[in-house]
Design an enzyme around this catalytic site. Structure first.
Site, PDB file in Angstrom:
ATOM      1  CG  HIS A 188       3.341  -7.095  -8.831  1.00 40.54           C
ATOM      2  ND1 HIS A 188       3.363  -7.657  -7.581  1.00 40.54           N
ATOM      3  CD2 HIS A 188       2.049  -7.152  -9.243  1.00 40.54           C
ATOM      4  CE1 HIS A 188       2.152  -8.049  -7.243  1.00 40.54           C
ATOM      5  NE2 HIS A 188       1.329  -7.749  -8.235  1.00 40.54           N
ATOM      6  CG  ASP A 218       5.850  -7.682  -5.227  1.00 40.12           C
ATOM      7  OD1 ASP A 218       5.942  -6.582  -5.801  1.00 40.12           O
ATOM      8  OD2 ASP A 218       4.896  -8.474  -5.397  1.00 40.12           O
ATOM      9  CB  SER A 268      -1.547  -7.474  -7.151  1.00 42.13           C
ATOM     10  OG  SER A 268      -1.529  -8.731  -7.775  1.00 42.13           O
TER      11      SER A 268
END
Length: 388
Positions: free
Chosen positions: A177, A243, A336
């Site tokens: 992402h 992910d 992230s």
């Protein structure tokens, strides 16, 4: 054993017995014949396969070379004589003389940029231990030298929204992402402009810490553009399963005390529930939206059933893990795509492995709930395939 039936013993027989001796059965000495063997060095000299710490020629050689040099690394690999199941790293130590390089340098550097560093040779997961802040939330200069900071720019507005981990000279592992165009557009991040290695304090061009004995300064950060990236083909932005993505830098990184790769775990990595994980990054703190200084935190594994209580209709797959401790400590200290790290013993001591990456958390209160991480070991074969 035919080797010791005839006397007097030859010098090489005495040497073999000395290094293969592993105890006594009553009054009889025992030897471990399968691992302590005579061998030939890459330059065709006689040697004995022994622990690298027992080879004086190897120790002397290591004092005088750049261990990050690809030619040196290839040379040392050619001396290795231990098997995969041997817990120690053994090399073919010459009976006499020094280690002499006997390698072709043609395209060696290119081959090593596409090769995973070996934890057993100390090629990854190593960091400078000077001035370490034990138990603190701020890192020291040179801690987690594999951490990559992703810089996004839109109309001159700069945002540092993600991190990654350097896994060899030219590749960074991060969350899908973080490079997914739809997610970047939705978060209004603009464009991924650069990948920064060796960063500590994003406010400074050169980072320094002032000690009693004077000023300690790091090398300037190395700034790269993303030449290419690949997202896992089964990535699902709704469930956040798979992910994971790989960024290829526009050139090779220069390894130093402040830029080094982290170790990738084997695909059959065995994780124990009582281990303590570490995360690091420039994420939110208790009082700031983001930290300008690289920070760290320790976390514990959380059972899937407990995670699923916060997950609504989502259920974790076997490629995701849940980690956190509550008390305001979770991935708010990371970013992230940043690494979830474990230290493990290897043939060269201890090394740090990336076992997960920050994927997502529950709710708006950072640290109130456990975070979900992409579990890296199941993706090792895919990573290996995608490295060009």
């Amino acid at each position: 054993m035919n080797l010791i039936k005839s006397k007097p013993y030859a010098p090489e027989t005495i040497e073999f017995l000395r290094y293969s001796h592993c105890g006594f059965d009553g009054n009889d000495p025992k030897v471990w014949c399968t691992l302590f063997l005579f061998c030939k060095t890459p330059d065709s000299r006689k040697g004995i396969c022994k622990n690298i710490r027992q080879c004086e020629a190897f120790i002397e050689y290591m004092r005088n070379v750049d261990t990050y040099d690809p030619v040196v690394k290839k040379y040392l690999r050619e001396f290795r004589c231990s098997t995969d199941f041997d817990p120690e790293v053994r090399i073919c130590c010459p009976d006499e003389g020094k280690l002499r390089p006997h390698v072709s340098t043609n395209d060696v550097h290119e081959r090593f940029s596409n090769f995973f560093p070996d934890p057993n040779l100390g090629e990854c997961g190593q960091q400078n231990s000077d001035n370490k802040i034990v138990g603190g939330t701020e890192t020291y200069l040179g801690e987690f030298p594999w951490l990559a900071l992703l810089k996004y720019v839109k109309r001159n507005k700069i945002q540092y929204a993600c991190s990654g981990s350097l896994i060899n000279e030219q590749y960074v592992l991060t969350a899908a992402h973080c490079v997914d165009p739809d997610i970047i557009r939705r978060k209004d991040l603009g464009k991924l402009q650069s990948v920064i290695l060796g960063e500590y304090d994003i406010r400074n061009e050169t980072d320094c810490i002032y000690q009693r004995y004077g000023e300690d300064c790091a090398d300037p950060p190395q700034v790269f553009s993303a030449k290419d990236y690949v997202i896992h083909p089964n990535y699902n932005s709704s469930t956040m399963i798979n992910d994971i993505a790989i960024i290829r830098l526009d050139r090779k990184a220069i390894f130093s005390d402040y830029v080094r790769p982290i170790c990738l775990p084997p695909s059959n990595f065995n994780m124990q529930g009582n281990e303590t994980f570490t995360i690091s990054g420039w994420g939110r703190t208790e009082t700031e939206k983001r930290s300008s200084i690289k920070r760290k935190a320790s976390l514990k594994y959380v059972e899937q059933a407990r995670c699923d209580k916060y997950n609504g209709r989502r259920r974790l797959s076997n490629r995701q893990i849940c980690v956190g401790v509550g008390n305001g400590v979770d991935s708010c200290y990371g970013d992230s795509g940043g690494p979830l790290m474990l230290d493990r013993r290897t043939g060269s001591g201890f090394a740090t492995f990336i076992v997960g990456m920050v994927s997502y958390g529950y709710g708006q209160l950072c640290g109130s709930f456990p975070g979900v991480y992409t579990y890296v070991p199941p993706y090792i074969d895919w990573i290996d395939k995608e490295i060009k």
